[in-house]
Design an enzyme around this catalytic site. Structure first.
Site, short mmCIF file in Angstrom:
data_model
loop_
_atom_site.label_atom_id
_atom_site.label_comp_id
_atom_site.label_asym_id
_atom_site.label_seq_id
_atom_site.Cartn_x
_atom_site.Cartn_y
_atom_site.Cartn_z
N ARG A 166 11.30 -5.14 4.61
CA ARG A 166 10.89 -3.75 4.38
C ARG A 166 11.80 -2.76 5.11
NH1 ARG A 166 4.69 -2.34 4.94
NH2 ARG A 166 4.86 -3.00 7.10
N LYS A 215 0.84 -1.22 0.00
CA LYS A 215 0.00 0.00 0.00
C LYS A 215 0.87 1.27 0.00
CE LYS A 215 -2.24 -0.90 3.84
NZ LYS A 215 -1.61 -2.16 4.26
N ARG A 246 -0.33 -9.01 13.82
CA ARG A 246 -0.81 -7.97 12.91
C ARG A 246 -1.70 -8.57 11.81
NH1 ARG A 246 4.25 -5.20 10.96
NH2 ARG A 246 2.86 -3.82 9.86
N ARG A 263 -9.73 1.09 9.21
CA ARG A 263 -9.17 -0.23 9.43
C ARG A 263 -10.17 -1.13 10.14
NH1 ARG A 263 -3.08 0.49 9.29
NH2 ARG A 263 -2.21 -1.55 9.69
N ARG A 272 11.07 -0.94 10.88
CA ARG A 272 10.09 -0.69 11.95
C ARG A 272 10.17 -1.79 13.01
NH1 ARG A 272 4.50 0.09 8.74
NH2 ARG A 272 3.74 -0.97 10.59
P1 AMP Z 1 0.71 0.57 9.45
O1 AMP Z 1 1.91 1.44 9.22
O2 AMP Z 1 -0.43 0.95 8.57
O3 AMP Z 1 1.05 -0.90 9.36
O4 AMP Z 1 0.24 0.85 10.96
C1 AMP Z 1 1.10 0.60 12.05
C2 AMP Z 1 0.31 0.47 13.33
O5 AMP Z 1 -0.37 1.72 13.60
C3 AMP Z 1 -0.79 -0.58 13.32
O6 AMP Z 1 -0.31 -1.87 13.62
C4 AMP Z 1 -1.71 -0.04 14.41
O7 AMP Z 1 -1.20 -0.30 15.70
C5 AMP Z 1 -1.64 1.46 14.18
N1 AMP Z 1 -2.69 1.91 13.22
C6 AMP Z 1 -2.51 2.31 11.93
N2 AMP Z 1 -3.67 2.66 11.37
C7 AMP Z 1 -4.63 2.48 12.32
C8 AMP Z 1 -6.04 2.66 12.37
N3 AMP Z 1 -6.74 3.10 11.31
N4 AMP Z 1 -6.69 2.39 13.52
C9 AMP Z 1 -6.02 1.96 14.60
N5 AMP Z 1 -4.70 1.76 14.64
C10 AMP Z 1 -3.99 2.01 13.51
#
Ligand code: AMP
Length: 216
Positions: free
Chosen positions: A126, A15, A172, A91, A161
Site C-alpha cells: 500500500r 476501505k 493490528r 472501531r 505508512r
Molecule cells: P487506519 O488508518 O484506519 O488503519 O488507522 C491507523 C491507526 O490509527 C490505528 O492502528 C489506530 O492506532 C489509530 N486509529 C484509527 N481509528 C481509530 C479509532 N476509531 N479508535 C482508536 N484508534 C484508532
C-alpha cells in the site's frame, strides 16, 4: 442517496479506496479516522503527541482521545444537512455506543471481507498520498498509480505508512479481531449490515457496492 454510512473491514480490506469512490459518487463527507489521527501526529498537537505511541504499536488510541473528536466532526456534518461516510470509526463497541448516545445513527454498514492472505499482500504494497486533504490510496501490484509514486487524484507524492511495515501487521490484525470485529454482529442485529466480498479487484468491489446502493 441520503445515507450515513460506515465502512467496516480489517486493515488492508480496501476501505480507503472504496471510501474515495463513495464520497465522490454520492456526495458524502468522509471521516477518515486513521488519517485524522496521523495528521494530529504530524502536526504534533496535544492529541497527536498522546496518540503517537498507540499508533506506533498498532494499538487503538484510547476512546477518550478519539470519541469526542469524531463525534463532533460527524455532528458538524449533520448540522450542515449532509451525510457522512465513516472510515475507521467506530472501531470498538464503546465507540459505536458513543455515536448512538450522541444521536448519530448509521443507515448502513458496509463490511468488506478479505482473506488474510490478500490483506497482508495489500498492506505491504500500500502507498498513500502525502497530501493530508486527499486520502488517495494505491497499491504497487493491484491498484498502481498512473505515474510511479505520484497520486492520480492530486499529483502529490506517495509514501508507505510506518505501521504498514511487516512487524506491526500482526498486532493490528489481532486488535481488529478482538476489538472491531464484534461490530459486525452489533450492526447485523440492527439489520444495517451488508457484507461485500473484498477479495476481488478494486473495480469489482466498487461495482458490488454500487449495485447494492442502487437497489436500496
Ligand atoms: P487506519 O488508518 O484506519 O488503519 O488507522 C491507523 C491507526 O490509527 C490505528 O492502528 C489506530 O492506532 C489509530 N486509529 C484509527 N481509528 C481509530 C479509532 N476509531 N479508535 C482508536 N484508534 C484508532
Amino acid at each position: 442517496m441520503k445515507k450515513d454510512i460506515l465502512l467496516l473491514g480489517a486493515p488492508g480490506a480496501g476501505k480507503g479506496t472504496q471510501a474515495k469512490f463513495l464520497e465522490k459518487e454520492y456526495n458524502l463527507i468522509k471521516i477518515d479516522t486513521g488519517n485524522i489521527i496521523r495528521n494530529t501526529i504530524k502536526e504534533a498537537t496535544e492529541l497527536g503527541m498522546q496518540a503517537k505511541k498507540y499508533v506506533e504499536q498498532g494499538k487503538l488510541v484510547p476512546d477518550e482521545l478519539v470519541i469526542n473528536l469524531i463525534v463532533n466532526t460527524a455532528k458538524q456534518i449533520k448540522q450542515q444537512q449532509k451525510n457522512f461516510l465513516l472510515d475507521g470509526f467506530p472501531r470498538n463497541l464503546q465507540q459505536a455506543k458513543a455515536l448512538e448516545e450522541n444521536k448519530l445513527f448509521l443507515d448502513l454498514v458496509i463490511e468488506i471481507e478479505s482473506s488474510a492472505e490478500n490483506l497482508i499482500e495489500r498492506i505491504s504494497n500500500r502507498r498513500l498520498c502525502t497530501n493530508k486533504n486527499c486520502g488517495g490510496v494505491f497499491n504497487l501490484k493491484s491498484n498502481k498509480s498512473k505515474q510511479e509514486n505520484i497520486c492520480d487524484f492530486c499529483g502529490s507524492s506517495l509514501y508507505q505508512r510506518d505501521d504498514d511495515k511487516e512487524e506491526l501487521i500482526k498486532t493490528r490484525f489481532e486488535t481488529y479481531l478482538k476489538e472491531t470485529l464484534p461490530l459486525s454482529e452489533f450492526y447485523s442485529k440492527q439489520n444495517k449490515l451488508i457484507k461485500i466480498d473484498g477479495n476481488k479487484d478494486v473495480e469489482e468491489v466498487w461495482e458490488s457496492i454500487k449495485k447494492y446502493l442502487s437497489k436500496n
